[in-house]
Every structure is written in structure tokens, then in C-alpha cells.
Design a protein around this motif. Structure first.
Motif, PDB file in Angstrom:
ATOM      1  N   HIS A 145       0.838  -1.211   0.000  1.00  0.00           N
ATOM      2  CA  HIS A 145       0.000   0.000   0.000  1.00  0.00           C
ATOM      3  C   HIS A 145       0.870   1.258   0.000  1.00  0.00           C
ATOM      4  O   HIS A 145       0.563   2.240  -0.690  1.00  0.00           O
ATOM      5  CB  HIS A 145      -0.924  -0.017   1.218  1.00  0.00           C
ATOM      6  CG  HIS A 145      -1.790   1.191   1.321  1.00  0.00           C
ATOM      7  ND1 HIS A 145      -2.885   1.408   0.505  1.00  0.00           N
ATOM      8  CD2 HIS A 145      -1.713   2.284   2.139  1.00  0.00           C
ATOM      9  CE1 HIS A 145      -3.444   2.571   0.813  1.00  0.00           C
ATOM     10  NE2 HIS A 145      -2.755   3.110   1.802  1.00  0.00           N
ATOM     11  N   ARG A 148       2.375   1.720  -3.482  1.00  0.00           N
ATOM     12  CA  ARG A 148       1.420   2.083  -4.523  1.00  0.00           C
ATOM     13  C   ARG A 148       1.084   3.576  -4.503  1.00  0.00           C
ATOM     14  O   ARG A 148       0.661   4.118  -5.530  1.00  0.00           O
ATOM     15  CB  ARG A 148       0.131   1.278  -4.348  1.00  0.00           C
ATOM     16  CG  ARG A 148       0.218  -0.145  -4.844  1.00  0.00           C
ATOM     17  CD  ARG A 148      -1.148  -0.794  -4.806  1.00  0.00           C
ATOM     18  NE  ARG A 148      -1.118  -2.143  -5.356  1.00  0.00           N
ATOM     19  CZ  ARG A 148      -2.195  -2.872  -5.590  1.00  0.00           C
ATOM     20  NH1 ARG A 148      -3.395  -2.374  -5.314  1.00  0.00           N
ATOM     21  NH2 ARG A 148      -2.093  -4.093  -6.100  1.00  0.00           N
ATOM     22  N   ALA A 149       1.237   4.204  -3.357  1.00  0.00           N
ATOM     23  CA  ALA A 149       0.839   5.608  -3.238  1.00  0.00           C
ATOM     24  C   ALA A 149       1.573   6.512  -4.231  1.00  0.00           C
ATOM     25  O   ALA A 149       0.927   7.349  -4.899  1.00  0.00           O
ATOM     26  CB  ALA A 149       1.045   6.087  -1.804  1.00  0.00           C
TER      27      ALA A 149
END
Length: 266
Positions: A145, A148-149
Motif C-alpha cells: 500500500h 502504490r501511493a
């Protein structure tokens, strides 16, 4: 001479040849016929009135039709500008996705750009280590996560301009059709006022009206094609980047983090 012999008959007289009247010359380009005695200004006016070149159609059009043509030309220029900018952006993002794929296989470590930002974001989570209450899957999901930002932010920054392409492709033909309808209405009004329904009178006005639709199609067709192309291209690049991020997070989750090793030593 014998008086019984008749005198020879006199030869019939031949009238002089009368020259044939000169026919008006027809120009090879299909322009107005040069009639002897016609004023030169009338010929020039006829040539200008039937000029169907794009520039002449624009100059002779109604002010509202001119406004429609100018609006569509500006939209077409904006469309090509966005297309060039998106081609450069797609090439840059594709190169960053290749760097992430190389980092996932261990072939190379990126030193800058989007790929380096992704790896730094995952490294921060990896250095913090896995919480005792976290499973390995949750730990990997947390790192994924975080990585992916930056990718989501980069593709969000690449999106402006695509909605404009979709808008131009959707409304461009209708704007051109509005100009066509308005121009044809003016042509019919002129025919009713003059009472002349010959093709020479009707053709210029209808040509000006249809020219607006042609410009609308010129602006709309590349816009639709570019929007579909760049939407698919960005989706593929983003999917490749996410696949590389999944491999990176899986590999990092299998290795013990320094913070976790230090806590275990204590």
C-alpha cells in the motif's frame, strides 16, 4: 473567227470568304467564360463569388458560422497539444515501470524518479518491521500500500487533459452541425430574398455551412482516438507497475527488518 461558233460562257463570280466569328475562350481551370464586351470587374466578381477554397469559405461565412469554425479550430489545436504532452508522459511512465520491473527481479536498483520513490516508500515500512499483531500477509499489504501511493499520485497527475479529449470528441461534431444548420438557414433566406434557385447561387452558402461540419469532424475524430489510446496505455502501465510492486513487497516481507532484528536481540 467563225460567226457560227458561240462565245464561251463567263466564269461565275465567287463571293469573298467571310471570317467566322471568334468564340469566347474557355479557361482550362473552369473559371468564368470571357465574353467579349463584358466588364472586367464583373468577371473578377464572379471568380471571387465562386471561390470554394477553405480560406474563402471562412471569409465569406456568416459571423456565427465563423465563430463556430474558430472554436473548433482552437479545440483541434488544444487536442493536438494534449496528445503530444500525453505521448511524452506515457513514455516517461513506461520507462519508470521498466525500472520497477528490473528492481523486482534484482537486476538493477533505481537511483531516481518514480521507481526510486516507490522503493523508498516500501523501505520505510520494511525498516519499521512487522508488528507482533500483524500477520505476514498484513505486513506485506502494508508495504504494498505504501509503494502504490507514489504510483497512484503519478498517474493522477497524468490524467488532466484526458477529459478534455473526451469532451471534444463528444461535442465537436454537434458544434459543427450547429454551424452547418445555421449556414443552411442563411442560404435559404438568401434564396428566398433573391428568388434565384440556380446551383451557382445555392452552392457557395451550402459549402460554407458544410465546411463547419468538416472542421468539427477534424477536431472530434483525433480526440476520440487519442482518448481511447491513452486510457488503455496508462491502464497497462499502471497494471505493470502494480505487478512489480507486488513482487517487491513479497520479497521484502520474507526478509527480517533491521528494527525487528534489533527488538529480537533485546
Amino acid at each position: 473567227m467563225n460567226p457560227a461558233t458561240p462565245a464561251p460562257a463567263a466564269a461565275p463570280s465567287v463571293p469573298p470568304a467571310v471570317p467566322a466569328p471568334a468564340l469566347p475562350a474557355v479557361p482550362p481551370t473552369g473559371g468564368p467564360v470571357a465574353v467579349p464586351g463584358a466588364p472586367a470587374t464583373d468577371l473578377a466578381h464572379a471568380a471571387v463569388a465562386h471561390d470554394l477554397s477553405p480560406l474563402a469559405l471562412f471569409l465569406q461565412a456568416d459571423p456565427i458560422v465563423k465563430g463556430v469554425m474558430i472554436l473548433l479550430l482552437v479545440a483541434s489545436i488544444a487536442c493536438w497539444g494534449i496528445m503530444i504532452e500525453k505521448m511524452v508522459t506515457a513514455r516517461r511512465l513506461r520507462a519508470e515501470a521498466r525500472k520497477l520491473a528490473s528492481a523486482a527481479t534484482g537486476a538493477a536498483t533505481p537511483e531516481g524518479g518514480l521507481a526510486a520513490d516507490v522503493i523508498r516508500a516500501g523501505a520505510r515500512e520494511w525498516h519499521e518491521g512487522r508488528d507482533p499483531a500483524e500477520s505476514r500477509g498484513e505486513y506485506r499489504e502494508r508495504m504494498e500500500h505504501a509503494m502504490r501511493a507514489p504510483v497512484i499520485a503519478a498517474f493522477r497527475a497524468a490524467e488532466p487533459g484526458l477529459p478534455l479529449l473526451a469532451t471534444i470528441g463528444a461535442v465537436g461534431p454537434f458544434i459543427g452541425l450547429f454551424g452547418t444548420v445555421w449556414g443552411i438557414m442563411n442560404s435559404f433566406s438568401g434564396i428566398a430574398a433573391s428568388g434565384d434557385t440556380s446551383l451557382a447561387v445555392v452552392a457557395p452558402g451550402i459549402a460554407e455551412a458544410l465546411f463547419a461540419t468538416a472542421i468539427g469532424l477534424v477536431a472530434a475524430i483525433p480526440s476520440v482516438m487519442a482518448y481511447n489510446r491513452f486510457t488503455v496505455t496508462f491502464a497497462r502501465i499502471r497494471q505493470n507497475a502494480f505487478s512489480s510492486i507486488h513482487e517487491l513487497s513479497a520479497g521484502m516481507a520474507r526478509r527480517p527488518a533491521p528494527a525487528r532484528a534489533a527488538r529480537a536481540a533485546e
